[in-house]
Design an enzyme around this catalytic site. Structure first.
Site, short mmCIF file in Angstrom:
data_model
loop_
_atom_site.label_atom_id
_atom_site.label_comp_id
_atom_site.label_asym_id
_atom_site.label_seq_id
_atom_site.Cartn_x
_atom_site.Cartn_y
_atom_site.Cartn_z
N ARG A 111 42.47 80.80 -26.78
CA ARG A 111 42.18 79.99 -25.58
C ARG A 111 43.25 80.16 -24.51
O ARG A 111 42.93 80.22 -23.32
CB ARG A 111 42.04 78.50 -25.96
CG ARG A 111 40.71 78.23 -26.62
CD ARG A 111 40.34 76.74 -26.59
NE ARG A 111 39.12 76.56 -27.36
CZ ARG A 111 39.01 75.82 -28.46
NH1 ARG A 111 40.06 75.16 -28.94
NH2 ARG A 111 37.85 75.72 -29.10
N ARG A 135 36.39 88.77 -20.47
CA ARG A 135 36.29 87.35 -20.76
C ARG A 135 35.13 87.06 -21.72
O ARG A 135 35.27 86.37 -22.71
CB ARG A 135 36.11 86.59 -19.45
CG ARG A 135 35.66 85.14 -19.53
CD ARG A 135 36.48 84.36 -20.47
NE ARG A 135 36.46 82.93 -20.37
CZ ARG A 135 35.75 82.11 -21.15
NH1 ARG A 135 34.92 82.59 -22.05
NH2 ARG A 135 35.89 80.82 -21.03
N LYS A 166 36.51 81.13 -35.35
CA LYS A 166 35.76 79.94 -35.75
C LYS A 166 35.14 80.14 -37.14
O LYS A 166 35.11 79.22 -37.96
CB LYS A 166 34.68 79.61 -34.72
CG LYS A 166 35.26 79.05 -33.42
CD LYS A 166 34.18 78.58 -32.45
CE LYS A 166 34.83 77.91 -31.23
NZ LYS A 166 33.88 77.61 -30.15
N ASN A 186 31.95 73.36 -28.02
CA ASN A 186 32.91 72.26 -27.97
C ASN A 186 32.91 71.73 -26.55
O ASN A 186 33.55 72.26 -25.65
CB ASN A 186 34.30 72.79 -28.36
CG ASN A 186 35.33 71.67 -28.40
OD1 ASN A 186 35.22 70.67 -27.70
ND2 ASN A 186 36.34 71.85 -29.25
N GLU A 234 34.88 72.60 -22.86
CA GLU A 234 34.16 73.14 -21.70
C GLU A 234 34.36 72.28 -20.46
O GLU A 234 34.55 72.79 -19.35
CB GLU A 234 32.66 73.26 -22.01
CG GLU A 234 32.37 74.39 -22.99
CD GLU A 234 30.89 74.51 -23.35
OE1 GLU A 234 30.04 73.99 -22.61
OE2 GLU A 234 30.60 75.11 -24.39
N THR A 238 29.33 84.14 -22.90
CA THR A 238 30.33 84.23 -23.97
C THR A 238 29.71 83.78 -25.29
O THR A 238 29.92 84.38 -26.35
CB THR A 238 31.56 83.35 -23.65
OG1 THR A 238 32.06 83.72 -22.36
CG2 THR A 238 32.66 83.54 -24.68
N GLU A 268 29.18 85.50 -28.90
CA GLU A 268 29.61 84.86 -30.15
C GLU A 268 28.47 84.87 -31.17
O GLU A 268 28.66 85.22 -32.34
CB GLU A 268 30.08 83.42 -29.89
CG GLU A 268 31.35 83.35 -29.06
CD GLU A 268 31.82 81.91 -28.77
OE1 GLU A 268 31.78 81.07 -29.68
OE2 GLU A 268 32.20 81.63 -27.62
#
Lengths: 263, 263
Positions: free
Chosen positions: A14, A148, A159, A187, A191, A241, A245
């Site tokens: 992060r 990004r 995760k 989450n 955000e 993103t 994931e």
């Protein structure tokens, strides 16, 4: 790309993403000083010898060739937009094995969104003739946004390695439950904090500064509209993103339990 | 490059230079996130197939090849660092004739100063392995600084066209009096204002911003040391711009009175 066993954590990932926000905002501001210059995005808009595509596509490919020669796309955090790239002139290096082998690459989707949704919001309509400059800045924004978004692979891997959540991820992946995976990855508090932060960063970095170096503090003077950056993250960057994931996790299970990140 | 008869004035040129300050500060901040990575500047430091030079030189040449193909160096405000560049794949365009034909190019001097004087002040000592990223950011800073410095040609042309000062310039140029030309070009009030403004811009754009988007307002947290940008301008950028102005003016007289800027 600097991950070690110690810092391959969600917190460290992060931090990297937070620093990347600054780069993305700088790059958007740099692009915004030129007009839209629509012609650079149109296939055949500018006539290029022996090339069938847009000026931006041509130039991006040439740039990616230069970068490929110095090994950019062997790094697991870099994802090219174009194909048929030359080999590197440098000896290969061994990156830590943090990800499972995967071909997740949603740059085509990103490119469309960038041209159709982002460029019109940060530029003035019109053609100021600065085609090369505009395309140079476009490539820079695209490379940063791509980095990004594809960083989602590291986010997903970190995760997935959470021992408390791993059984749940495995179940959802087995069921190919994309929505379920997406929900488990989300989450909302993170955000919301991100979106608040982005608006403030856009105000600071985009501030119009007078001849004496004093910010004018007028929102309408800001180099890019204040909402553009957080809207772009909310509507496109965060969802894309998560697409990365989810796609990555769907490929992840093939290597379970044999693969553990190696440093 | 957008000059018209109406805006080819010192004021407009200065506005361009003021906007370019922002880009230069952004680019320095971007470079500063990586360590010095000295090896990229050393001839043979990184082994490159069939190339005798530094990694930065190799990469800069490859980038300039990509840019040359899209006509970058036919624009009078762009000056390449490397030679043997390919032809453009685009049809030539006619730029307004604002400058006399000249080969003023002090990029070699700029490159040495950048590597020896600027990089050490904006980076931490050490090698973090991000050679490609550091070189990419270096190229970006170098291209912007080169553009800034060689903009001196436009500044010189505009100053030469001031009817009140032209006789004096002609006399100094005839006598090859470089110091005299330099003095006549110098406007200390403008320079002092510029340096004050730069320090403030460096503080704003380089501000460290916390997770909530609030600047920490601690000088030591700034992404680049606050004095670096104004020191760089004072010691190198302004003097090198004047070198360009003087060199350009020495070539200017050959075309007097036949040449007048054409739009």
């Amino acid at each position: 790309m600097n991950f070690t066993k110690k810092n391959f954590t969600l917190d460290h990932i992060r931090q990297e993403l937070v620093r990347l926000e600054d780069s993305i905002i700088f790059a958007l501001i740099e692009r915004s000083q030129f007009q839209k210059n629509d012609i650079i995005y149109k296939c055949g808009g500018i006539n290029i010898k022996e090339f069938d595509g847009s000026f931006l596509e041509y130039f991006l490919h040439e740039l990616e060739c230069a970068h490929a020669k110095v090994r950019r796309y062997t790094s697991p955090d870099e994802t090219p937009f174009t194909t048929n790239l030359p080999d590197s002139v440098l000896p290969p290096i061994q990156f830590p094995k943090l990800l499972v082998p995967n071909n997740v690459n949603i740059n085509d989707q990103l490119m469309k969104i960038y041209i159709n949704e982002i460029v019109p919001k940060i530029t003035d309509e019109g053609d100021d003739g600065n085609h090369g400059s505009a395309a140079t800045k476009d490539c820079h924004v695209l490379q940063l946004l791509s980095r990004r978004i594809h960083f989602g692979k590291f986010v997903a891997e970190a995760k997935f390695n959470d021992p408390l959540l791993q059984p749940k991820y495995i179940e959802l992946i087995r069921n190919k439950d994309k929505c379920g995976i997406n929900d488990l990855l989300t989450n909302l508090a993170v955000e919301e904090k991100l979106l608040r932060r982005l608006r403030r960063k856009a105000a600071i970095f985009g501030a119009e500064i007078d001849g004496d170096g004093i910010p004018t503090l007028k929102e309408e003077d800001n180099k890019i509209p204040l909402d553009v950056v957080c809207d772009m993250y909310e509507k496109y960057v965060i969802p894309l993103t998560k697409v990365v994931e989810v796609e990555y996790l769907l490929e992840r299970l093939k290597y379970y339990p044999s693969f553990v990140p190696e440093f």
